[in-house]
Design a protein around this motif. Structure first.
Motif, PDB file in Angstrom:
ATOM      1  N   ARG A 178      30.492  12.312 -44.605  1.00  9.14           N
ATOM      2  CA  ARG A 178      29.752  11.057 -44.413  1.00  9.14           C
ATOM      3  C   ARG A 178      29.589  10.294 -45.729  1.00  9.14           C
ATOM      4  O   ARG A 178      29.623   9.065 -45.734  1.00  9.14           O
ATOM      5  N   ALA A 224      40.356  10.274 -47.303  1.00  9.45           N
ATOM      6  CA  ALA A 224      39.727   8.950 -47.467  1.00  9.45           C
ATOM      7  C   ALA A 224      40.668   8.017 -48.226  1.00  9.45           C
ATOM      8  O   ALA A 224      40.869   6.864 -47.840  1.00  9.45           O
ATOM      9  N   GLY A 273      24.570  11.108 -39.736  1.00 11.00           N
ATOM     10  CA  GLY A 273      25.315   9.987 -39.176  1.00 11.00           C
ATOM     11  C   GLY A 273      26.589  10.362 -38.444  1.00 11.00           C
ATOM     12  O   GLY A 273      27.618   9.703 -38.609  1.00 11.00           O
ATOM     13  N   GLY A 297      43.330   6.491 -46.209  1.00 10.01           N
ATOM     14  CA  GLY A 297      42.928   5.470 -45.237  1.00 10.01           C
ATOM     15  C   GLY A 297      42.393   6.025 -43.934  1.00 10.01           C
ATOM     16  O   GLY A 297      42.154   5.272 -42.992  1.00 10.01           O
ATOM     17  N   VAL A 298      42.175   7.351 -43.859  1.00  8.66           N
ATOM     18  CA  VAL A 298      41.667   7.935 -42.611  1.00  8.66           C
ATOM     19  C   VAL A 298      40.253   7.395 -42.336  1.00  8.66           C
ATOM     20  O   VAL A 298      39.395   7.407 -43.225  1.00  8.66           O
ATOM     21  N   PHE A 299      40.044   6.944 -41.131  1.00  8.95           N
ATOM     22  CA  PHE A 299      38.742   6.374 -40.738  1.00  8.95           C
ATOM     23  C   PHE A 299      38.061   7.285 -39.714  1.00  8.95           C
ATOM     24  O   PHE A 299      36.921   7.662 -39.853  1.00  8.95           O
ATOM     25  N   PHE A 300      38.793   7.639 -38.653  1.00  3.75           N
ATOM     26  CA  PHE A 300      38.228   8.488 -37.596  1.00  3.75           C
ATOM     27  C   PHE A 300      38.507   9.955 -37.938  1.00  3.75           C
ATOM     28  O   PHE A 300      39.665  10.374 -38.007  1.00  3.75           O
ATOM     29  N   GLU A 329      28.904  10.155 -35.387  1.00  7.32           N
ATOM     30  CA  GLU A 329      29.006   9.054 -34.428  1.00  7.32           C
ATOM     31  C   GLU A 329      28.851   9.551 -32.995  1.00  7.32           C
ATOM     32  O   GLU A 329      28.193   8.920 -32.175  1.00  7.32           O
ATOM     33  N   LEU A 372      31.784  10.091 -47.825  1.00 10.54           N
ATOM     34  CA  LEU A 372      33.080   9.413 -47.965  1.00 10.54           C
ATOM     35  C   LEU A 372      33.307   8.397 -46.848  1.00 10.54           C
ATOM     36  O   LEU A 372      34.404   7.873 -46.687  1.00 10.54           O
ATOM     37  N   SER A 373      32.251   8.173 -46.057  1.00  9.12           N
ATOM     38  CA  SER A 373      32.229   7.069 -45.090  1.00  9.12           C
ATOM     39  C   SER A 373      33.193   7.213 -43.911  1.00  9.12           C
ATOM     40  O   SER A 373      33.658   6.218 -43.358  1.00  9.12           O
ATOM     41  N   PHE A 374      33.516   8.463 -43.544  1.00 11.60           N
ATOM     42  CA  PHE A 374      34.315   8.650 -42.332  1.00 11.60           C
ATOM     43  C   PHE A 374      33.465   8.390 -41.097  1.00 11.60           C
ATOM     44  O   PHE A 374      32.246   8.622 -41.111  1.00 11.60           O
ATOM     45  N   ASN A 375      34.131   7.990 -40.034  1.00 10.48           N
ATOM     46  CA  ASN A 375      33.508   7.940 -38.721  1.00 10.48           C
ATOM     47  C   ASN A 375      33.692   9.346 -38.135  1.00 10.48           C
ATOM     48  O   ASN A 375      34.800   9.719 -37.762  1.00 10.48           O
TER      49      ASN A 375
END
Ligand code: SF4
Ligand code: SF4
Lengths: 100, 347
Positions: free
Chosen positions: B87, B59, B114, B62-65, B116, B89-92
């Motif tokens: 989740r 996180a 959550g 900067g990892v998002f996906f 995706e 940590l708000s990852f997709n």
């Protein structure tokens, strides 16, 4: 105090994925996979969306104080933005502050 | 949405940010697919504490996906604790699973936490064919039941269909099954070598004539440009990078090994010995991968297919040279167009 003045309180939804990329924030709605890239002003609103600070105050503190913009224009733009994000389940808008 | 993803990917490459990570949580599996490129030994897997720490590092990098995969990730007893943490940590999060272990409770958790999207491999709509490929009797029925549950709870499901000799010709019925189930359908006609380099699995690849039929099936390849190669003069592509591997994405094994991609097993560091960000920024192996431009490829840069080819540098690496052609992609280019590839005419 009775909030009959149309105050808006915004809070971040849990059903999102979000990450800063450079100065912008990537946000994806888990519900419909809509992906947004928020510019620095929109990111500032998102980050300040604590559910208890009125939107107008967020705009004043996070936008007007840092960017060269007229307060009413900034507020109007912010309302448009939060309504668009709320439409994808990314933000929640309430007329009352959230209870902590 | 496609173009915004591309835009973000381009920005991530410019900024040196690992936008996407594929994390295998285990190589253990409750299926034994005949084409599987992994070993199934679980000894030495990262613990929950190590994965928790890794997720924080990802996180911060900067990892998002984040793709959680395996093996079968749900075989880990702490799978939902890991997912919850990811989740938080708000990852997709995208989940790749055979879905055999997904029932009502798991579906509810996957939805509530959550995720995706969920990807499930289906090899045939005929149980005897699917189950013979997975080596697990009853697996088709269980996977389909789980897909129905997931879709009924509003989750996005993709059915991935790998074509190989035992199921060649089954894709139209699997595509119809995906439509009936409300799932997205994707197809992959490439069998990859074992991650340890053993190439015997390639015998499962379909014959050239079958590959040609698949690649010329216009219902699969909607874009007719795919049928005619572009001249290798496009400046951007010639100076472009082969793919996102090592540039904006990478792979992490259940043992903490970092590779440019799951299909590009070039050991580039281990998160037990170094912080992820130090591997990402300073690994000499990733630096080498990042230095390669299409114009630097001795054979491919001279090829008529250079700008339209699906060349995978990972498959080329497994053939012995990350700057070389990937024979399987040469076969695809030829099957698509009947125009010989540079690899076919070199000495
Ligand atoms: S082309 Fe190959 S190495 Fe590159 S991302 Fe795709 S699978 Fe990985
Ligand atoms: S067809 Fe083969 S030789 Fe030509 S660009 Fe693709 S991988 Fe390289």
């Amino acid at each position: 105090m009775n909030d009959s003045t149309g105050k808006k309180y915004i809070s971040r939804s849990q059903a999102v994925a979000a990450r800063m990329l450079g100065e912008e924030m990537m946000i994806m709605s888990i519900r419909d996979s809509a992906l947004f890239s928020l510019n620095p002003t929109a990111s500032a609103i998102w980050q300040a969306a604590d559910g208890v600070t009125p939107l107008r105050e967020i705009v004043e503190r996070a936008i007007v104080a840092h960017f060269e913009v007229e307060p009413d224009t900034a507020y109007r733009d912010a309302v448009e933005l939060v309504e668009a994000l709320a439409g994808h389940g990314i933000l929640k808008i309430a007329a009352e502050p959230a209870r902590s | 949405m496609g173009s915004l993803v591309e835009e973000l990917n381009a920005r991530a490459i410019e900024l040196g940010v690992p936008l996407g990570v594929h994390l295998d949580l285990t190589w253990r599996c409750n299926e034994r697919c005949i084409h599987c490129y992994l070993d199934h030994d679980g000894a030495g897997e990262l613990s929950f504490v190590e994965i928790d720490e890794l997720l924080v590092q990802l996180a911060n990098a900067g990892v998002f996906f984040l793709t959680l995969s395996g093996g079968e990730p749900l075989l880990r007893k702490d799978f939902f604790a890991i997912l919850r943490r990811a989740r938080e940590l708000s990852f997709n999060v995208k989940l790749k699973t055979n879905a055999i272990l997904i029932g009502e409770r798991e579906t509810a958790l996957i939805r509530d936490l959550g995720v995706e999207s969920v990807q499930v491999s289906i090899y045939s709509n005929q149980p005897e064919v699917h189950d013979a490929i997975t080596g697990a009797s009853g697996s088709l029925a269980r996977s389909i039941r789980a897909i129905r549950l997931l879709v009924s709870r509003g989750l996005k499901v993709t059915i991935a269909h790998v074509i190989m000799r035992p199921n060649r010709g089954h894709y139209p019925t699997v595509r119809a099954l995906a439509a009936e189930l409300g799932a997205v359908f994707t197809i992959d006609p490439t069998i990859t070598p074992h991650i340890n380099g053993n190439r015997s699995l390639l015998a499962l690849n379909i014959a050239s004539a079958d590959l040609r039929d698949v690649l010329r099936d216009k219902s699969l390849v909607a874009d007719s440009n795919e049928f005619a190669p572009a001249a290798p003069s496009d400046e951007d592509l010639v100076n472009g990078i082969p793919c996102s591997a090592g540039h904006s994405s990478c792979y992490i094994s259940p043992f903490g090994d970092v590779y440019p991609c799951v299909q590009f097993p070039l050991p580039s560091g281990n998160i037990r010995r170094q912080r992820f960000i130090d591997i990402w920024k300073h690994s000499p192996q990733l630096a080498e991968v990042r230095s390669i431009r299409l114009r630097d490829l001795p054979v491919c840069s001279t090829c008529a297919h250079a700008t339209s080819c699906s060349r995978c540098p990972g498959l080329a690496f497994m053939e012995g040279n990350m700057r070389g052609p990937s024979t399987q992609d040469c076969e695809k280019s030829y099957a698509r167009t009947a125009i010989p590839t540079a690899n076919m005419v070199r000495h």
